[in-house]
Design an enzyme around this catalytic site. Sequence first.
Site, mmCIF file in Angstrom:
data_model
loop_
_atom_site.group_PDB
_atom_site.id
_atom_site.type_symbol
_atom_site.label_atom_id
_atom_site.label_comp_id
_atom_site.label_asym_id
_atom_site.label_seq_id
_atom_site.Cartn_x
_atom_site.Cartn_y
_atom_site.Cartn_z
ATOM 1 N N SER A 155 54.406 69.759 71.620
ATOM 2 C CA SER A 155 53.705 69.949 72.881
ATOM 3 C C SER A 155 54.669 69.691 74.043
ATOM 4 O O SER A 155 55.779 70.201 74.048
ATOM 5 C CB SER A 155 52.463 69.064 72.930
ATOM 6 O OG SER A 155 51.537 69.541 73.867
ATOM 7 N N ASP A 197 49.096 74.605 70.558
ATOM 8 C CA ASP A 197 49.619 73.242 70.680
ATOM 9 C C ASP A 197 50.047 72.599 69.357
ATOM 10 O O ASP A 197 49.233 72.402 68.453
ATOM 11 C CB ASP A 197 48.517 72.405 71.319
ATOM 12 C CG ASP A 197 48.952 71.009 71.708
ATOM 13 O OD1 ASP A 197 50.129 70.664 71.501
ATOM 14 O OD2 ASP A 197 48.108 70.260 72.212
#
Length: 300
Positions: free
Chosen positions: A79, A191
């Site tokens: 991320s 993500d």
Amino acid sequence: MRRLVLLSAALLLGACGLLPVDHNGTGAPREAAIVPLRSERPLIALALGGGGARGFAHVGVIKALEEAGIVPDIITGSSSGAVVAALYAAGHSAPALETIALSTEEGDLLDFAWFGRGWVRGEALQEFVNRMVDERPIERLPRAFAVVATQARSGRQTVFNRGDTGLAVRASASVPNLFVPPVIHGEEYVDGGLTSPVPVRLARAMGADVVIAVDVSWFAQARDANAAAMSQYGRTGRNALRAGELASADVVVTPRTMRARMLDFDRKFENIGAGEAAGREALPEIREIIGRAAARRAQR
């Protein structure tokens, strides 16, 4: 009426322009078999987790480590941590990272979408990372580097360790419903924090003897503030994944970051400082663990 037709046509063309591009060329990010690094000395890894704009704290942790002469051999990121990890793996020193961080504005990384499945296209982030790494693919970066993303359709964890660095980072940072998910080899990616919030196990697989994990998540702040209240919640869902990863680390650094929205760059100076303070606080433990690892290696 004519104006309405023209407006409709413009909107239609805009929507068509945002149809997802399938990045499937030879330079696209891809998975390759992980071959652990080997060395006569203990190999040190830095695993950087997600946390939106709190990820600026990673820069401060790196600054504290470098000032102490601790330079990781392996860098993994997930991320927002993937952004800092990529730039560090590309050879930028801690002072250079700090300069880049403080001079970077929201507009350098965020390109807002009018249509699609998110507010941010992600192309600006991809281009920014590729500029910062001199357009080099993952396998040509000076330090061993890998990034975690999540295949949207299956929820499978994917480790990108070859190909386009910027696109791999974009995939890892594509928070659902915020970023438009990029399409790579026919699959949408989101993500990396959904499957590996702090990629410690990946660092181990890459050959690390000592793994320093940096957790900048909101959960880290809540956990430290009220461990008893958070203990039950920490055993569920994504936070169970986080706990499992962190349990595999040798040291977990938890900067006391300032509260900030995911895309809020206003507190980056304070968060870099928080990372630096936490890194310095962890140095005695880190030195001790590296020393023990070196002793074990010498006895072999």
